[in-house]
Design an enzyme around this catalytic site. Structure first.
Site, PDB file in Angstrom:
ATOM      1  N   ASP A  58       0.840  -1.203   0.000  1.00 28.03           N
ATOM      2  CA  ASP A  58       0.000   0.000   0.000  1.00 28.03           C
ATOM      3  C   ASP A  58       0.875   1.253   0.000  1.00 28.03           C
ATOM      4  O   ASP A  58       0.592   2.226  -0.698  1.00 28.03           O
ATOM      5  CB  ASP A  58      -0.920  -0.021   1.229  1.00 28.03           C
ATOM      6  CG  ASP A  58      -1.593  -1.379   1.359  1.00 28.03           C
ATOM      7  OD1 ASP A  58      -2.315  -1.751   0.433  1.00 28.03           O
ATOM      8  OD2 ASP A  58      -1.349  -2.076   2.362  1.00 28.03           O
ATOM      9  N   HIS A  94      -4.706  -3.378   6.004  1.00 24.38           N
ATOM     10  CA  HIS A  94      -4.463  -3.643   4.575  1.00 24.38           C
ATOM     11  C   HIS A  94      -5.813  -4.008   3.950  1.00 24.38           C
ATOM     12  O   HIS A  94      -6.146  -5.179   3.791  1.00 24.38           O
ATOM     13  CB  HIS A  94      -3.442  -4.771   4.401  1.00 24.38           C
ATOM     14  CG  HIS A  94      -3.306  -5.198   2.966  1.00 24.38           C
ATOM     15  ND1 HIS A  94      -2.859  -4.355   1.988  1.00 24.38           N
ATOM     16  CD2 HIS A  94      -3.586  -6.366   2.344  1.00 24.38           C
ATOM     17  CE1 HIS A  94      -2.863  -4.985   0.824  1.00 24.38           C
ATOM     18  NE2 HIS A  94      -3.307  -6.207   1.016  1.00 24.38           N
TER      19      HIS A  94
HETATM   20  N1  LIG Z   1      -0.636  -8.223   2.282  1.00 23.80           N
HETATM   21  C1  LIG Z   1      -0.620  -7.951   0.980  1.00 23.80           C
HETATM   22  O1  LIG Z   1      -0.296  -6.827   0.585  1.00 23.80           O
HETATM   23  C2  LIG Z   1      -0.981  -9.012  -0.034  1.00 23.80           C
HETATM   24  C3  LIG Z   1      -1.443 -10.231   0.359  1.00 23.80           C
HETATM   25  N2  LIG Z   1      -1.775 -11.190  -0.552  1.00 23.80           N
HETATM   26  C4  LIG Z   1      -2.235 -12.487  -0.039  1.00 23.80           C
HETATM   27  O2  LIG Z   1      -1.175 -13.432  -0.074  1.00 23.80           O
HETATM   28  C5  LIG Z   1      -1.706 -14.755  -0.031  1.00 23.80           C
HETATM   29  C6  LIG Z   1      -1.044 -15.642  -1.070  1.00 23.80           C
HETATM   30  O3  LIG Z   1      -1.330 -15.174  -2.364  1.00 23.80           O
HETATM   31  P1  LIG Z   1      -0.877 -15.994  -3.671  1.00 23.80           P
HETATM   32  O4  LIG Z   1       0.537 -16.432  -3.581  1.00 23.80           O
HETATM   33  O5  LIG Z   1      -1.326 -15.182  -4.813  1.00 23.80           O
HETATM   34  O6  LIG Z   1      -1.843 -17.269  -3.557  1.00 23.80           O
HETATM   35  P2  LIG Z   1      -1.667 -18.711  -4.253  1.00 23.80           P
HETATM   36  O7  LIG Z   1      -2.976 -19.392  -4.106  1.00 23.80           O
HETATM   37  O8  LIG Z   1      -1.034 -18.588  -5.582  1.00 23.80           O
HETATM   38  O9  LIG Z   1      -0.605 -19.393  -3.289  1.00 23.80           O
HETATM   39  C7  LIG Z   1      -0.884 -19.683  -1.957  1.00 23.80           C
HETATM   40  C8  LIG Z   1      -0.153 -20.946  -1.636  1.00 23.80           C
HETATM   41  O10 LIG Z   1      -0.292 -21.175  -0.252  1.00 23.80           O
HETATM   42  C9  LIG Z   1      -0.423 -22.561  -0.069  1.00 23.80           C
HETATM   43  N3  LIG Z   1      -1.050 -22.767   1.245  1.00 23.80           N
HETATM   44  C10 LIG Z   1      -2.349 -22.700   1.587  1.00 23.80           C
HETATM   45  N4  LIG Z   1      -2.517 -23.009   2.872  1.00 23.80           N
HETATM   46  C11 LIG Z   1      -1.290 -23.253   3.368  1.00 23.80           C
HETATM   47  C12 LIG Z   1      -0.810 -23.634   4.637  1.00 23.80           C
HETATM   48  N5  LIG Z   1      -1.643 -23.837   5.667  1.00 23.80           N
HETATM   49  N6  LIG Z   1       0.520 -23.799   4.808  1.00 23.80           N
HETATM   50  C13 LIG Z   1       1.347 -23.615   3.767  1.00 23.80           C
HETATM   51  N7  LIG Z   1       0.962 -23.272   2.543  1.00 23.80           N
HETATM   52  C14 LIG Z   1      -0.350 -23.098   2.345  1.00 23.80           C
HETATM   53  C15 LIG Z   1      -1.267 -23.022  -1.235  1.00 23.80           C
HETATM   54  O11 LIG Z   1      -1.120 -24.415  -1.480  1.00 23.80           O
HETATM   55  C16 LIG Z   1      -0.697 -22.182  -2.363  1.00 23.80           C
HETATM   56  O12 LIG Z   1       0.359 -22.824  -3.042  1.00 23.80           O
HETATM   57  C17 LIG Z   1      -3.215 -14.575  -0.225  1.00 23.80           C
HETATM   58  O13 LIG Z   1      -3.822 -14.594   1.055  1.00 23.80           O
HETATM   59  C18 LIG Z   1      -3.325 -13.185  -0.802  1.00 23.80           C
HETATM   60  O14 LIG Z   1      -4.596 -12.628  -0.571  1.00 23.80           O
HETATM   61  C19 LIG Z   1      -1.628 -10.978  -1.885  1.00 23.80           C
HETATM   62  C20 LIG Z   1      -1.160  -9.768  -2.339  1.00 23.80           C
HETATM   63  C21 LIG Z   1      -0.826  -8.686  -1.452  1.00 23.80           C
HETATM   64  O1  LIG Z   2      -6.244  -7.567  -3.175  1.00 20.31           O
HETATM   65  C1  LIG Z   2      -5.923  -8.725  -2.867  1.00 20.31           C
HETATM   66  O2  LIG Z   2      -6.702  -9.615  -2.510  1.00 20.31           O
HETATM   67  C2  LIG Z   2      -4.449  -9.018  -2.870  1.00 20.31           C
HETATM   68  C3  LIG Z   2      -3.888  -7.928  -2.065  1.00 20.31           C
HETATM   69  O3  LIG Z   2      -3.959  -7.934  -0.865  1.00 20.31           O
HETATM   70  C4  LIG Z   2      -3.445  -6.726  -2.770  1.00 20.31           C
HETATM   71  O4  LIG Z   2      -3.154  -6.763  -3.968  1.00 20.31           O
HETATM   72  O5  LIG Z   2      -3.378  -5.688  -2.107  1.00 20.31           O
END
Ligand SMILES: NC(=O)C1=CN([C@@H]2O[C@H](COP(=O)(O)OP(=O)(O)OC[C@H]3O[C@@H](n4cnc5c(N)ncnc54)[C@H](O)[C@@H]3O)[C@@H](O)[C@H]2O)C=CC1
Ligand SMILES: O=C([O-])CC(=O)C(=O)O
Length: 328
Positions: free
Chosen positions: A162, A190
């Site tokens: 952000d 967030h």
């Molecule tokens: N804080 C922020 O600014 C942001 C947060 N996110 C969040 O990050 C997270 C991951 O996003 P992506 O990589 O795109 O998702 P993705 O679905 O591509 O990857 C997530 C991975 O986590 C694994 N996983 C699920 N539960 C698990 C557990 N208990 N232990 C270990 N691994 C586990 C899944 O098998 C998958 O491979 C989501 O919650 C998303 O919303 C995404 C973008 C920005």
């Molecule tokens: O928007 C979502 O779900 C993934 C995220 O947290 C971001 O891009 O800020």
């Protein structure tokens, strides 16, 4: 003499953020070009996820990173977090079109309870934890509450994406270089309620607020653009942001570990009551970092508009906390 390797745990290692993150950690972009790392990679104990993780590790091997001193793939949090110096908690279910991050609360709360307990049992007492998985602030709160023997300050949530988004919008609006923007912060959750605040920001020593001088743009364009950027990316890509999220995670951890050289950065950290935010709420605050510690920037004036925004994002966080109280 070369440094002793540090252990970096990454969860969700075979996911899309994991794929954008691991190679940069292994190349030294996070902890320095002289710091060897051992990657401890957690994925769900499911055949497909573990196979995908193996593929990622094959690629890590094929990069022949001189700083990569070992890779430990696992489906067990107690193995992933064993003696971890850093833990990036990415693994969680991401949202799809039409969902809010808070919709993920129930699905993801159990993950962070279990992982908080595992960190409590086996991680280094100095472990630096960054929660990326959404809803990131409340997941960090759950992990912190599930790890009572670790210092509270070890738990942080990612507001850096952000912060970076806000900096980029301001640079575009003022026609300045994004790297010259200082003293920017993002308060709160967030989520779209976050309050990106450029009242104190400067660019090339000039006040950003004076340069922009447009409160209507601030309230009606800037804040919604930054707040809803994640949804805009999901709409455009069909998937949530991954490369920019991984980049923000690198920025967050690098600054925490190596220092921000006096610059303000935004971190979601457990409040000690500053700015009227109740203790333990994981809230986006302006901080500076030095010697592996973050320090909240205190004493900033909060005007009426800012207070209303801060109250709104705090209320959302308190509602999220109430929603998971039965799990803690
Ligand atoms: N804080 C922020 O600014 C942001 C947060 N996110 C969040 O990050 C997270 C991951 O996003 P992506 O990589 O795109 O998702 P993705 O679905 O591509 O990857 C997530 C991975 O986590 C694994 N996983 C699920 N539960 C698990 C557990 N208990 N232990 C270990 N691994 C586990 C899944 O098998 C998958 O491979 C989501 O919650 C998303 O919303 C995404 C973008 C920005
Ligand atoms: O928007 C979502 O779900 C993934 C995220 O947290 C971001 O891009 O800020």
């Amino acid at each position: 003499m070369s440094k002793k390797p540090v252990r970096v745990a990454v969860t969700g290692a075979a996911g899309q953020i994991g794929y954008a993150l691991l190679f940069r950690i292994a190349s030294g972009e996070m902890l320095g070009k002289d710091q060897p790392v051992i990657l401890q990679l957690l994925e769900i104990p499911d055949e497909k996820a573990q196979k995908a993780l193996k593929g990622v590790i094959m690629e890590l091997e094929d990069c022949a990173f001189p700083l990569l001193a070992g890779v430990i793939p696992t489906g067990d949090p107690l193995v992933a977090f064993k003696d971890a110096d850093y833990a990036l908690l990415v693994g969680a279910r991401p949202r799809g079109p039409g969902m809010e991050r808070a919709d993920l609360l129930a699905a993801n709360a159990q993950i962070f309870t279990a992982q908080g307990k595992a960190l409590d049992q086996v991680a280094s007492r100095k472990v630096k934890v960054l929660v990326v998985g959404n809803p990131a602030n409340t997941n960090a709160y759950i992990a912190m509450k599930s790890a009572p023997s670790l210092p509270r300050k070890n738990f942080t949530a990612m507001l850096r994406l952000d912060h970076n988004r806000a900096a980029s919008q301001i640079a575009a609006k003022t026609g300045t270089a994004v790297g010259d923007i200082e003293k920017l912060t993002v308060w709160g959750n967030h989520s779209p309620t976050m309050y990106a605040d450029y009242r104190f920001a400067t660019v090339g020593g000039k006040s950003v607020k004076d340069l922009i001088n447009d409160q209507v743009w601030n309230a009606d364009t800037f804040l919604p653009t930054v707040g809803k950027r994640g949804a805009a990316i999901i709409e455009a890509r069909g998937l949530s942001s991954a490369a920019s999220a991984a980049n923000a995670a690198i920025d967050h951890m690098r600054d925490w570990a190596l220092g921000s050289n006096g610059k303000w950065v935004t971190m979601g950290i457990p409040s000690d009551g500053q700015y009227g935010i109740p203790k333990d709420v994981i809230f986006g605050f302006p901080v500076t970092t030095e010697n592996g510690e973050y320090k909240l920037v205190e004493g900033l004036e909060i005007d009426k508009f800012s207070q209303e925004r801060i109250d709104k994002t705090l209320k959302e966080l308190q509602d999220e906390q109430a929603g998971v109280a039965h799990l803690l």
